[in-house]
Design a protein around this motif. Structure first.
Motif, PDB file in Angstrom:
ATOM      1  N   PHE A 152       1.096  -0.682  -0.312  1.00  0.00           N
ATOM      2  CA  PHE A 152      -0.232   0.426   0.134  1.00  0.00           C
ATOM      3  C   PHE A 152       0.678   1.407  -0.061  1.00  0.00           C
ATOM      4  CE2 PHE A 152      -4.234  -0.723   1.916  1.00  0.00           C
ATOM      5  CZ  PHE A 152      -4.743  -1.386   0.824  1.00  0.00           C
ATOM      6  N   GLU A 153       1.876   1.016   1.068  1.00  0.00           N
ATOM      7  CA  GLU A 153       2.266   2.349   0.947  1.00  0.00           C
ATOM      8  C   GLU A 153       3.800   2.492   0.080  1.00  0.00           C
ATOM      9  OE1 GLU A 153       4.605   1.710   4.387  1.00  0.00           O
ATOM     10  OE2 GLU A 153       2.869   2.376   5.484  1.00  0.00           O
ATOM     11  N   ALA A 176      -2.508   7.073   5.062  1.00  0.00           N
ATOM     12  CA  ALA A 176      -1.832   7.391   3.536  1.00  0.00           C
ATOM     13  C   ALA A 176      -0.855   6.793   2.878  1.00  0.00           C
ATOM     14  CB  ALA A 176      -1.722   9.225   4.184  1.00  0.00           C
ATOM     15  N   ASN A 177      -0.947   6.619   1.799  1.00  0.00           N
ATOM     16  CA  ASN A 177       0.475   6.033   1.413  1.00  0.00           C
ATOM     17  C   ASN A 177       1.725   6.579   1.177  1.00  0.00           C
ATOM     18  OD1 ASN A 177      -0.114   7.095  -1.136  1.00  0.00           O
ATOM     19  ND2 ASN A 177      -0.037   4.454  -2.407  1.00  0.00           N
ATOM     20  N   ASP A 178       3.086   6.289   0.418  1.00  0.00           N
ATOM     21  CA  ASP A 178       3.561   6.828   0.829  1.00  0.00           C
ATOM     22  C   ASP A 178       4.047   7.960  -0.716  1.00  0.00           C
ATOM     23  OD1 ASP A 178       5.216   5.801   2.400  1.00  0.00           O
ATOM     24  OD2 ASP A 178       6.766   4.439   1.005  1.00  0.00           O
ATOM     25  N   ALA A 179       3.151   7.698  -1.557  1.00  0.00           N
ATOM     26  CA  ALA A 179       2.854   8.167  -2.979  1.00  0.00           C
ATOM     27  C   ALA A 179       1.896   9.297  -2.485  1.00  0.00           C
ATOM     28  CB  ALA A 179       1.708   7.532  -4.091  1.00  0.00           C
ATOM     29  N   TYR A 180       1.063   9.494  -1.371  1.00  0.00           N
ATOM     30  CA  TYR A 180       0.390  10.546  -1.270  1.00  0.00           C
ATOM     31  C   TYR A 180       0.858  11.694  -0.539  1.00  0.00           C
ATOM     32  CZ  TYR A 180      -4.472  12.647   0.642  1.00  0.00           C
ATOM     33  OH  TYR A 180      -5.306  14.228   0.267  1.00  0.00           O
ATOM     34  N   CYS A 181       1.879  11.262   0.591  1.00  0.00           N
ATOM     35  CA  CYS A 181       2.505  11.972   1.105  1.00  0.00           C
ATOM     36  C   CYS A 181       2.784  12.110   0.744  1.00  0.00           C
ATOM     37  CB  CYS A 181       3.967  10.484   2.409  1.00  0.00           C
ATOM     38  SG  CYS A 181       2.332  10.264   3.066  1.00  0.00           S
ATOM     39  N   ALA A 182       4.302  11.701  -0.448  1.00  0.00           N
ATOM     40  CA  ALA A 182       5.219  12.432  -1.313  1.00  0.00           C
ATOM     41  C   ALA A 182       4.562  13.620  -1.648  1.00  0.00           C
ATOM     42  CB  ALA A 182       6.023  11.459  -2.021  1.00  0.00           C
ATOM     43  N   LEU A 183       3.202  13.628  -2.493  1.00  0.00           N
ATOM     44  CA  LEU A 183       1.984  13.965  -3.500  1.00  0.00           C
ATOM     45  C   LEU A 183       2.190  15.465  -2.947  1.00  0.00           C
ATOM     46  CD1 LEU A 183       2.398  14.999  -6.977  1.00  0.00           C
ATOM     47  CD2 LEU A 183      -0.141  13.939  -6.123  1.00  0.00           C
ATOM     48  N   ALA A 217       6.054  14.514   6.138  1.00  0.00           N
ATOM     49  CA  ALA A 217       5.382  13.422   6.723  1.00  0.00           C
ATOM     50  C   ALA A 217       4.496  12.207   7.090  1.00  0.00           C
ATOM     51  CB  ALA A 217       6.243  12.945   7.888  1.00  0.00           C
ATOM     52  N   ARG A 218       3.905  11.146   6.738  1.00  0.00           N
ATOM     53  CA  ARG A 218       3.054  10.175   7.239  1.00  0.00           C
ATOM     54  C   ARG A 218       2.378  10.531   8.834  1.00  0.00           C
ATOM     55  NH1 ARG A 218       3.952   4.951   5.609  1.00  0.00           N
ATOM     56  NH2 ARG A 218       3.695   5.652   3.907  1.00  0.00           N
TER      57      ARG A 218
END
Ligand code: ADP
Length: 744
Positions: free
Chosen positions: A116-117, A135-142, A146-147
């Motif tokens: 997921f992440e 929230a997964n990594d992609a969401y956090c990155a966008l 940080a999560r």
């Protein structure tokens, strides 16, 4: 049931012990204490009692009984212990399995979480209050956070543009959004749905978003590029139309002036040069027309009409139009339309004419002896009509047969040098036929000739479904002798046989002479091409054996004197209707002193319109000069106006002075006021004053159908296509006179 109940009680007790360990301990201690105390007290008080006389026997019995009881208790305890031990071992094994399972589950969860992440797609889960629970990594990155900073917040991206939204049957909502992110604006395609994880718990919103920025941008770029290309294409077509108009105008001058020059007295050398100028001009004009047409078709600007038209008329017009060219080369040209076909069909007659004229024109061009036939038959599919253009010419080599349909391709260079041409005709024809939903096929053998087959779907028009245009004569049981040779003769024979006649076709005069007395003939048809002497002799012989004696003429030989032995004549290429009318006549009616078939054109041509006052609106000086010369030579009075405004003024002045013009020739493209508008104003003025209707003809170099409509809509009576020459003008004026528009 009982088992279940005891089990439930046990479970409850165990749960109670687990929850309240101190209370349970107190209760247990109290129970042990009271049991011990009760037993000790009972024993002491029992042994101390006064009436407890010691009896060794009873004592031994009691002691052994107690011992046995104790032994029994011990045995039971040991059994239970064994049982408990066994349960414990099972539990331990079970525990182990559980630990393993737990481990596996943990691992799977870990894997799922990392999946997921690390998904490229954005995944975010929110509770019923919109707070992020995952929230997964992609969401956090966008999001650029940080999560841990996102979880529990109501964070969302700023919306820049909301795209279309749709809902799937499963309830999933699909929509596109353009959002602002720290990395710039992105297009995200979302799939969102509510999921209830636990009964009684509020549902959770699961959103999965895919970054489709690249795709969306490519799509937008593509559609922009297409719009630009369309615009460029339109600009190109406009440019081409403008350029060709600009080229055509001086070319009209060259061709027209060449024609005028040829009318003056010239030395033979000068005549040759002037003729060369005129022919080259005409070749250039044809090339420009073809180029323009080709580029228009290439630009997808080929709009086909769907109107009813008469099939017979179209084919006969084409053959008659090409007849002078064929006859000048001593070639035959003939047409045959199968009578099973419906008289009126729906389609684009002008474009079909263009294709057939091109094919038949090629057939004449590439044939040195023999002839050209145009045969129209039902095609292989319902509603399909097959137009065969057959010639007896040079033929086309097999390897060149598919190539010649490509643009600027000719069968071989030698041929091109001898015959000229651009190599565009077939390319244009094929495109037109394809657009009509049809196809062109070719069969050819070098040295023997070629047959082009144009098969197009043409639906029968409702109006044309009735009986044929002319009554076909009943020739059943009647014999007809056809003394002729060649393509046309065979087509005439085919037609006569269809009408029920017993047709005998001979090409040799002496054989014919021998055949004539054999029986009584209903009619004898003799081709003038056999030679005037032979024909007249045959006519004389036929007097005694045939009621009708007809001679077949070409348009060039029609004015020659014909022997009185004949009852009539027919002009080649033959019209089916004329042939039918001739053969239906009874011999008494057919007077021997020649009742020539009424040639439509000759009445009009015989009475040329003389001495008209004509207003010519033409902005090009040379064209104006050309028109003035041509019209004055024909004996008319000409006034030139250099633009629409001047034409309108001149027309008004002449009308109010009581000397209105007999005719206005109006150029379409003019500065200030164009021809269309000038015409509209003249018509409006006529309508307002109730004045006489002045015939107006458009002068145009444009052959587009829509332009012709514009001319008619503006109230013009017809149009003249440039370049103009004397014949065309004469014909047009005569045509107007015939239709009584002009008072001659
Ligand atoms: P053009 O006639 O202007 O050269 P077309 O596209 O009409 O161009 O014809 C292409 C070529 O096909 C011609 O140059 C000729 O070589 C060949 N061709 C067309 N029709 C015939 C025919 N009926 N007989 C022999 N050759 C033909």
């Amino acid at each position: 049931m009982a088992m279940g109940r005891t089990f439930r009680i046990k479970v409850r007790m165990r749960r109670f012990r687990r929850r309240y360990p101190k209370t349970a301990f107190a209760i247990r201690s109290f129970m042990i204490f009271s049991a011990t105390f009760g037993a000790a007290y009972g024993f002491v008080s029992g042994s101390r009692s006064e009436n407890s006389g010691y009896d060794p026997n009873a004592f031994a019995i009691g002691a052994s009984f107690l011992f046995a009881l104790a032994c029994l208790g011990l045995a039971t305890l040991s059994m239970r212990l064994r049982f408990v031990n066994k349960r414990l071992r099972t539990l331990a094994a079970h525990n182990e399995v559980l630990i393993d399972r737990n481990w596996e589950l943990k691992e799977a969860e870990e894997r799922a979480r990392s999946l997921f992440e690390q998904q490229g797609d954005l995944i975010v889960l929110r509770d019923h209050q919109g707070r992020i629970t995952f929230a997964n990594d992609a969401y956090c990155a966008l999001a650029g956070q940080a999560r841990s900073a996102l979880i529990g917040t109501r964070f969302d991206f700023d919306l820049l543009e909301q795209g279309d939204s749709a809902r799937e049957a499963s309830g999933t909502r699909i929509h596109d959004q353009k959002i602002a992110t720290p990395l710039g604006a992105r297009w995200i395609a979302w799939r969102e749905g509510y999921v209830r994880l636990d009964a009684g718990q509020p549902a959770e919103l699961q959103s999965v978003g895919r970054d489709v920025t690249d795709r969306t941008e490519t799509e937008r770029a593509l559609s922009d590029a297409r719009d630009q290309a369309d615009a460029a294409n339109r600009a190109k077509s406009r440019f081409l139309a403008m350029a060709s108009h600009e080229i055509r105008t001086p070319l009209n001058g060259i061709i027209g002036m060449g024609g005028l020059l040829l009318d003056t007295t010239l030395t033979p050398e000068q005549t040759t040069y002037a003729r060369a100028v005129k022919t080259s001009g005409e070749a250039l004009m044809a090339l420009i027309e073809e180029l323009l047409d080709y580029s228009r078709i290439e630009a997808g600007k080929l709009d086909l009409e769907q109107r009813p038209f008469a099939l017979f008329t179209l084919i006969e017009e084409i053959t008659e139009l090409l007849a002078p060219r064929a006859q000048a080369k001593k070639l035959e040209i003939a047409a045959y339309v199968d009578e099973r076909l419906s008289l009126e069909v729906i389609g684009d007659a002008a474009r079909l004419r263009q294709v057939l004229l091109n094919l038949a024109g090629n057939a004449i061009k590439f044939t040195a002896s023999g002839g050209v036939a145009l045969i129209v038959e039902p095609g292989i599919w319902p509603n399909e009509i097959s137009f065969l253009v057959r010639d007896t010419g040079i033929g086309i080599a097999p390897e060149a047969q598919s190539r010649i349909f490509r643009e600027f391709e000719q069968a071989d260079e030698r041929v091109a040098r001898t015959y000229g041409g651009t190599g565009l005709g077939l390319a244009i024809s094929e495109r037109i036929v394809n657009r009509m939903g049809g196809r062109i096929t070719l069969e050819s053998e070098p040295g023997k000739g070629s047959t082009f087959d144009v098969a197009v779907p043409l639906a029968a028009s409702q109006a044309g479904a009735g009986p044929s245009a002319f009554p076909s004569p009943d020739l059943a049981g009647k014999s007809i002798l056809l003394i002729a040779d060649g393509i046309e003769a065979s087509l005439i024979a085919r037609r006569l046989e269809r009408w029920g006649g017993q047709t005998c076709m001979v090409s040799d005069a002496s054989v014919a002479e021998a055949l004539l007395p054999e029986r009584s003939w209903h009619a004898v048809l003799i081709d003038r091409a056999l030679g005037p002497g032979v024909v007249d002799r045959l006519g004389e012989v036929a007097r005694a054996h045939a009621a009708q004696r007809l001679v077949l003429l070409t348009s060039s030989s029609r004015h020659e004197k014909i022997s009185a032995a004949f009852t009539g004549f027919l002009v080649k290429p033959l019209r089916a209707a004329s042939l039918a009318a001739r053969l239906a006549l009874t011999p008494e009616v057919a007077s021997p002193d020649l009742a020539p078939e009424p040639p439509v054109e000759s009445t009009a041509g015989a009475v040329p319109a003389k001495g008209l006052s004509i207003l010519v609106a033409e902005d090009n000086e040379i064209n104006a000069l050309l028109m003035r010369s041509l019209l004055s030579k024909l004996g008319h009075r000409v006034v030139i106006a250099v633009h629409g405004e001047a034409a309108l003024e001149s027309w008004l002045a002449a009308s109010s002075a009581g000397t209105p013009y007999d005719l206005v020739l109006m150029d379409i493209q003019m500065p200030q006021l164009d021809g269309i508008e000038a015409t509209e104003r003249i018509r409006a003025h006529e309508a307002a004053t109730g004045g006489r209707h002045t015939p107006i003809l458009a002068l145009t170099a444009n052959t587009l159908v829509e332009d012709r409509y514009a001319c008619f809509e503006a109230g013009m009576n017809g149009f003249l296509i440039k370049p103009l020459d004397r014949e065309k003008l004469e014909e047009a004026l005569a045509g107007l006179a015939a239709s009584r528009h002009l008072a001659v």
